[in-house]
Design a protein around this motif. Structure first.
Motif, PDB file in Angstrom:
ATOM      1  N   ARG A  85       0.753  -1.164   0.026  1.00 11.69           N
ATOM      2  CA  ARG A  85       0.053   0.047  -0.227  1.00 11.69           C
ATOM      3  C   ARG A  85       1.127   1.393   0.038  1.00 11.69           C
ATOM      4  O   ARG A  85       0.573   2.271  -0.664  1.00 11.69           O
ATOM      5  CB  ARG A  85      -0.830  -0.075   1.065  1.00 11.69           C
ATOM      6  CG  ARG A  85      -1.849   1.165   1.037  1.00 11.69           C
ATOM      7  CD  ARG A  85      -2.584   1.183   2.504  1.00 11.69           C
ATOM      8  NE  ARG A  85      -1.795   1.673   3.502  1.00 11.69           N
ATOM      9  CZ  ARG A  85      -1.683   1.307   4.777  1.00 11.69           C
ATOM     10  NH1 ARG A  85      -2.428   0.449   5.467  1.00 11.69           N
ATOM     11  NH2 ARG A  85      -0.947   1.719   5.588  1.00 11.69           N
ATOM     12  N   GLU A  86       2.062   1.240   0.693  1.00  8.31           N
ATOM     13  CA  GLU A  86       2.909   2.432   0.768  1.00  8.31           C
ATOM     14  C   GLU A  86       3.334   2.813  -0.643  1.00  8.31           C
ATOM     15  O   GLU A  86       3.808   3.678  -0.813  1.00  8.31           O
ATOM     16  CB  GLU A  86       3.857   2.099   2.008  1.00  8.31           C
ATOM     17  CG  GLU A  86       4.522   3.254   2.297  1.00  8.31           C
ATOM     18  CD  GLU A  86       5.694   3.083   3.575  1.00  8.31           C
ATOM     19  OE1 GLU A  86       6.757   3.223   3.349  1.00  8.31           O
ATOM     20  OE2 GLU A  86       5.110   2.705   4.693  1.00  8.31           O
ATOM     21  N   MET A  87       3.795   1.544  -1.181  1.00 11.87           N
ATOM     22  CA  MET A  87       4.316   1.654  -2.460  1.00 11.87           C
ATOM     23  C   MET A  87       3.331   1.801  -3.618  1.00 11.87           C
ATOM     24  O   MET A  87       3.913   1.743  -4.920  1.00 11.87           O
ATOM     25  CB  MET A  87       5.216   0.236  -2.913  1.00 11.87           C
ATOM     26  CG  MET A  87       6.227  -0.026  -1.858  1.00 11.87           C
ATOM     27  SD  MET A  87       7.004  -1.464  -2.153  1.00 11.87           S
ATOM     28  CE  MET A  87       7.617  -1.555  -3.576  1.00 11.87           C
ATOM     29  N   ASN A  88       2.180   2.377  -3.318  1.00  4.83           N
ATOM     30  CA  ASN A  88       1.250   2.704  -3.958  1.00  4.83           C
ATOM     31  C   ASN A  88       0.440   1.343  -5.065  1.00  4.83           C
ATOM     32  O   ASN A  88       0.008   1.681  -5.973  1.00  4.83           O
ATOM     33  CB  ASN A  88       1.489   3.594  -5.057  1.00  4.83           C
ATOM     34  CG  ASN A  88       1.532   5.086  -4.198  1.00  4.83           C
ATOM     35  OD1 ASN A  88       0.867   5.293  -3.244  1.00  4.83           O
ATOM     36  ND2 ASN A  88       2.552   5.927  -4.672  1.00  4.83           N
ATOM     37  N   ASP A  89       0.837   0.096  -4.690  1.00  6.13           N
ATOM     38  CA  ASP A  89       0.250  -1.078  -5.218  1.00  6.13           C
ATOM     39  C   ASP A  89      -1.029  -1.539  -4.476  1.00  6.13           C
ATOM     40  O   ASP A  89      -1.148  -2.090  -3.724  1.00  6.13           O
ATOM     41  CB  ASP A  89       1.533  -2.250  -5.145  1.00  6.13           C
ATOM     42  CG  ASP A  89       0.949  -3.356  -5.898  1.00  6.13           C
ATOM     43  OD1 ASP A  89      -0.283  -3.521  -6.576  1.00  6.13           O
ATOM     44  OD2 ASP A  89       1.884  -4.306  -5.929  1.00  6.13           O
ATOM     45  N   PHE A  90      -2.039  -0.752  -4.632  1.00  4.20           N
ATOM     46  CA  PHE A  90      -3.235  -0.832  -4.167  1.00  4.20           C
ATOM     47  C   PHE A  90      -3.945  -2.242  -4.315  1.00  4.20           C
ATOM     48  O   PHE A  90      -4.541  -3.042  -3.275  1.00  4.20           O
ATOM     49  CB  PHE A  90      -4.448   0.333  -4.349  1.00  4.20           C
ATOM     50  CG  PHE A  90      -3.469   1.640  -3.935  1.00  4.20           C
ATOM     51  CD1 PHE A  90      -3.470   1.838  -2.321  1.00  4.20           C
ATOM     52  CD2 PHE A  90      -3.350   2.502  -4.930  1.00  4.20           C
ATOM     53  CE1 PHE A  90      -2.833   2.949  -2.050  1.00  4.20           C
ATOM     54  CE2 PHE A  90      -2.635   3.784  -4.505  1.00  4.20           C
ATOM     55  CZ  PHE A  90      -2.361   3.824  -3.029  1.00  4.20           C
TER      56      PHE A  90
END
Length: 112
Positions: A85-90
């Motif tokens: 999530r922090e890496m924007n891989d939702f």
């Protein structure tokens, strides 16, 4: 860092639960320093070790141990989901969170 992991594996075996615990601890520390990708790799390695231990416990009919490993896996999956999530891989994070919930529930039922 590689030296520490190598020593842990030499002391506890490549698939020792203590190795997984330490990999998770180091991953958390790396995340605190902003080294997200390295942290993710360590948590994923810890998950692989925990999966092996869970399956091994089931193989030898150690149900309580298997449940414990399932709970440890769920906690590790939560960490992986948070990192994704922090890496924007939702989408990846959502998939891991679902696996986390499934694994947690699996640890609650008899037979792990």
């Amino acid at each position: 860092m590689t030296d520490i992991i190598g020593r842990l594996k030499a002391q506890y075996g490549s698939n020792g639960p203590a190795v997984a615990e330490q990999l998770n601890s180091i991953g958390t520390e790396l995340l605190g320093r902003g080294e997200t990708r390295k942290a993710l790799k360590l948590h994923q390695e810890a998950l692989t070790i925990l999966e092996w231990n869970k399956c091994n416990a089931l193989l030898y009919d150690f149900v309580d141990k298997s449940k414990g490993f399932a709970n440890d896996m769920a906690l590790t999956l939560r960490k992986i989901g948070n990192l994704l999530r922090e890496m924007n891989d939702f989408v990846g994070a959502a998939e891991v969170y679902k696996e986390c919930l499934d694994t947690f529930l699996e640890g609650l039922i008899e037979g792990g």
